[in-house]
Structure formats: structure tokens, C-alpha cells
Design a protein around this motif. Structure first.
Motif, PDB file in Angstrom:
ATOM      1  N   THR A 122       6.273  17.673  -3.902  1.00 11.69           N
ATOM      2  CA  THR A 122       5.734  17.786  -2.551  1.00 11.69           C
ATOM      3  C   THR A 122       4.343  17.171  -2.582  1.00 11.69           C
ATOM      4  O   THR A 122       3.528  17.524  -3.436  1.00 11.69           O
ATOM      5  N   VAL A 123       4.101  16.223  -1.689  1.00  9.58           N
ATOM      6  CA  VAL A 123       2.799  15.566  -1.634  1.00  9.58           C
ATOM      7  C   VAL A 123       2.251  15.722  -0.213  1.00  9.58           C
ATOM      8  O   VAL A 123       2.973  15.498   0.766  1.00  9.58           O
ATOM      9  N   GLU A 124       1.000  16.137  -0.122  1.00 16.12           N
ATOM     10  CA  GLU A 124       0.362  16.349   1.181  1.00 16.12           C
ATOM     11  C   GLU A 124       0.116  14.998   1.863  1.00 16.12           C
ATOM     12  O   GLU A 124      -0.903  14.360   1.649  1.00 16.12           O
ATOM     13  N   MET A 125       1.092  14.574   2.674  1.00 15.56           N
ATOM     14  CA  MET A 125       0.999  13.287   3.374  1.00 15.56           C
ATOM     15  C   MET A 125       1.032  13.555   4.872  1.00 15.56           C
ATOM     16  O   MET A 125       1.885  14.303   5.345  1.00 15.56           O
ATOM     17  N   THR A 126       0.111  12.940   5.609  1.00 11.78           N
ATOM     18  CA  THR A 126       0.072  13.219   7.045  1.00 11.78           C
ATOM     19  C   THR A 126       0.245  11.985   7.922  1.00 11.78           C
ATOM     20  O   THR A 126       0.344  12.120   9.134  1.00 11.78           O
ATOM     21  N   CYS A 127       0.263  10.807   7.327  1.00 11.18           N
ATOM     22  CA  CYS A 127       0.488   9.608   8.143  1.00 11.18           C
ATOM     23  C   CYS A 127       1.142   8.545   7.271  1.00 11.18           C
ATOM     24  O   CYS A 127       1.300   8.731   6.061  1.00 11.18           O
ATOM     25  N   GLU A 128       1.523   7.442   7.880  1.00 15.30           N
ATOM     26  CA  GLU A 128       2.175   6.386   7.103  1.00 15.30           C
ATOM     27  C   GLU A 128       1.227   5.752   6.091  1.00 15.30           C
ATOM     28  O   GLU A 128       1.668   5.219   5.078  1.00 15.30           O
ATOM     29  N   GLY A 129      -0.068   5.809   6.387  1.00  9.20           N
ATOM     30  CA  GLY A 129      -1.038   5.319   5.412  1.00  9.20           C
ATOM     31  C   GLY A 129      -0.946   6.131   4.127  1.00  9.20           C
ATOM     32  O   GLY A 129      -1.008   5.588   3.022  1.00  9.20           O
ATOM     33  N   CYS A 130      -0.771   7.426   4.307  1.00  9.95           N
ATOM     34  CA  CYS A 130      -0.619   8.336   3.154  1.00  9.95           C
ATOM     35  C   CYS A 130       0.640   7.998   2.359  1.00  9.95           C
ATOM     36  O   CYS A 130       0.611   7.850   1.140  1.00  9.95           O
ATOM     37  N   SER A 131       1.768   7.891   3.066  1.00  5.54           N
ATOM     38  CA  SER A 131       3.035   7.675   2.348  1.00  5.54           C
ATOM     39  C   SER A 131       3.074   6.286   1.719  1.00  5.54           C
ATOM     40  O   SER A 131       3.610   6.111   0.621  1.00  5.54           O
ATOM     41  N   ASN A 132       2.486   5.302   2.389  1.00  7.80           N
ATOM     42  CA  ASN A 132       2.427   3.964   1.790  1.00  7.80           C
ATOM     43  C   ASN A 132       1.584   3.958   0.521  1.00  7.80           C
ATOM     44  O   ASN A 132       1.907   3.244  -0.438  1.00  7.80           O
ATOM     45  N   ALA A 133       0.515   4.734   0.526  1.00  4.55           N
ATOM     46  CA  ALA A 133      -0.345   4.803  -0.668  1.00  4.55           C
ATOM     47  C   ALA A 133       0.432   5.400  -1.835  1.00  4.55           C
ATOM     48  O   ALA A 133       0.361   4.905  -2.964  1.00  4.55           O
ATOM     49  N   VAL A 134       1.200   6.446  -1.556  1.00 10.43           N
ATOM     50  CA  VAL A 134       2.009   7.076  -2.605  1.00 10.43           C
ATOM     51  C   VAL A 134       3.034   6.075  -3.126  1.00 10.43           C
ATOM     52  O   VAL A 134       3.221   5.924  -4.341  1.00 10.43           O
ATOM     53  N   LYS A 135       3.663   5.366  -2.196  1.00 12.55           N
ATOM     54  CA  LYS A 135       4.681   4.385  -2.598  1.00 12.55           C
ATOM     55  C   LYS A 135       4.074   3.304  -3.494  1.00 12.55           C
ATOM     56  O   LYS A 135       4.646   2.917  -4.515  1.00 12.55           O
ATOM     57  N   ARG A 136       2.894   2.845  -3.101  1.00  6.30           N
ATOM     58  CA  ARG A 136       2.246   1.762  -3.859  1.00  6.30           C
ATOM     59  C   ARG A 136       1.910   2.199  -5.286  1.00  6.30           C
ATOM     60  O   ARG A 136       2.074   1.438  -6.230  1.00  6.30           O
ATOM     61  N   VAL A 137       1.445   3.434  -5.419  1.00  5.77           N
ATOM     62  CA  VAL A 137       1.105   3.953  -6.746  1.00  5.77           C
ATOM     63  C   VAL A 137       2.360   4.014  -7.627  1.00  5.77           C
ATOM     64  O   VAL A 137       2.318   3.652  -8.809  1.00  5.77           O
ATOM     65  N   LEU A 138       3.469   4.444  -7.045  1.00 11.58           N
ATOM     66  CA  LEU A 138       4.708   4.552  -7.817  1.00 11.58           C
ATOM     67  C   LEU A 138       5.285   3.168  -8.124  1.00 11.58           C
ATOM     68  O   LEU A 138       5.829   2.936  -9.204  1.00 11.58           O
ATOM     69  N   ASP A 139       5.135   2.244  -7.187  1.00 12.12           N
ATOM     70  CA  ASP A 139       5.626   0.872  -7.414  1.00 12.12           C
ATOM     71  C   ASP A 139       4.923   0.210  -8.592  1.00 12.12           C
ATOM     72  O   ASP A 139       5.496  -0.628  -9.286  1.00 12.12           O
ATOM     73  N   LYS A 140       3.674   0.592  -8.806  1.00  8.51           N
ATOM     74  CA  LYS A 140       2.896   0.007  -9.917  1.00  8.51           C
ATOM     75  C   LYS A 140       3.458   0.382 -11.278  1.00  8.51           C
ATOM     76  O   LYS A 140       3.106  -0.223 -12.284  1.00  8.51           O
ATOM     77  N   LEU A 141       4.296   1.406 -11.320  1.00  7.08           N
ATOM     78  CA  LEU A 141       4.875   1.828 -12.595  1.00  7.08           C
ATOM     79  C   LEU A 141       6.008   0.896 -13.027  1.00  7.08           C
ATOM     80  O   LEU A 141       6.546   1.039 -14.127  1.00  7.08           O
ATOM     81  N   GLY A 142       6.347  -0.058 -12.184  1.00  4.83           N
ATOM     82  CA  GLY A 142       7.304  -1.116 -12.551  1.00  4.83           C
ATOM     83  C   GLY A 142       8.694  -0.604 -12.875  1.00  4.83           C
ATOM     84  O   GLY A 142       9.217   0.276 -12.191  1.00  4.83           O
ATOM     85  N   ASP A 143       9.256  -1.162 -13.967  1.00  2.58           N
ATOM     86  CA  ASP A 143      10.639  -0.868 -14.332  1.00  2.58           C
ATOM     87  C   ASP A 143      10.873   0.595 -14.709  1.00  2.58           C
ATOM     88  O   ASP A 143      12.017   1.045 -14.786  1.00  2.58           O
ATOM     89  N   GLN A 144       9.791   1.306 -14.986  1.00  2.00           N
ATOM     90  CA  GLN A 144       9.961   2.708 -15.391  1.00  2.00           C
ATOM     91  C   GLN A 144      10.390   3.591 -14.217  1.00  2.00           C
ATOM     92  O   GLN A 144      10.806   4.726 -14.412  1.00  2.00           O
TER      93      GLN A 144
END
Lengths: 73, 73
Positions: free
Chosen positions: B8-30
Motif C-alpha cells: 500500500t503506497v500513499e498516492m493521491t494523484c497521477e503524479g504520485c502513481s507515475n513517480a512510483v511507476k518510474r522508480v519501479l521501472d528503473k529496476l529493469g529486468d528484475q
């Protein structure tokens, strides 16, 4: 010596700006003041750290970050 | 072996969820899949990484993060 480093951070809600604040607060004594303007998407950080060091931390939020300038206090 | 880790991540707007997505995308193939539900504040991550490793990354966003569970794929 402390400087004021200015960044533009893509923040769209208070959740965004609180997240940025929390990341900077974690730097402890190395940051003496943080001023965030959500409307202007601006972040002013008074710190003994270099702008690059702060930029690295801000990027970890996953938000788009742009370094603007640094000024002596 | 990959697992689906749920947070569960405290996200309140699409800016929040996009930031979370970007951080996870940086983990690449893992990380093989990311499913974010902004309304439910839920983040499902299919990954070969441990839940602790992903939790650490998510915390760097500055958002409040809570680990819920992991399941085998």
C-alpha cells in the motif's frame, strides 16, 4: 558553507510535495531549510550539500527534477 | 523465482502513481510487471527481488509505504 539550491520538481498535489519534503528531511543536519511551492513546482533547499547530491536524492522520488541555480546564503 | 509483492503506497494523484511507476521501472529486468491502482493505493510488483528490496526502493519516493503480502506467481 551553505548555499540555497533551487530545483523545479514535477509536483501536482500535496502528496507529491510532502514526499519531496520527507526525502529532504531525511538528510538531517545537512539541510537547514526547505521551502516548497507547489503551484510554482519550485523547491528551495538551504544546505551544505552540493546541488548534485541534492539532485540525486530528489530524483529518487521518481519525479521529474530540474536543477535551476545555486546562490550563496 | 518471481513473486507478486503487494504494497500500500500513499498516492493521491497521477503524479504520485507515475513517480512510483518510474522508480519501479528503473529496476529493469528484475521487475517483470507493475500494477498500480491509484484509488485503492495498491501496488502489485512481479519481481525476482525480495519484498524488502522493493520496499526500500518504494520508501525512497518519500511516500508512506506498507508491505502487505507476497504470493508465488
Amino acid at each position: 558553507m551553505s548555499q540555497v539550491h533551487v530545483f523545479t520538481v514535477e509536483m501536482t498535489c500535496e502528496g507529491c510535495s510532502n514526499a519531496v519534503k520527507r526525502v529532504l528531511d531525511k538528510l538531517g543536519d545537512q539541510v537547514t531549510d526547505v521551502d516548497i511551492n507547489l503551484n510554482e513546482k519550485s523547491v528551495h533547499v538551504t544546505s551544505s550539500l552540493s546541488s548534485d547530491e541534492i539532485l540525486e536524492k530528489l530524483k529518487k522520488t521518481g519525479k521529474e527534477v530540474k536543477y535551476i541555480k545555486s546562490s550563496d546564503v
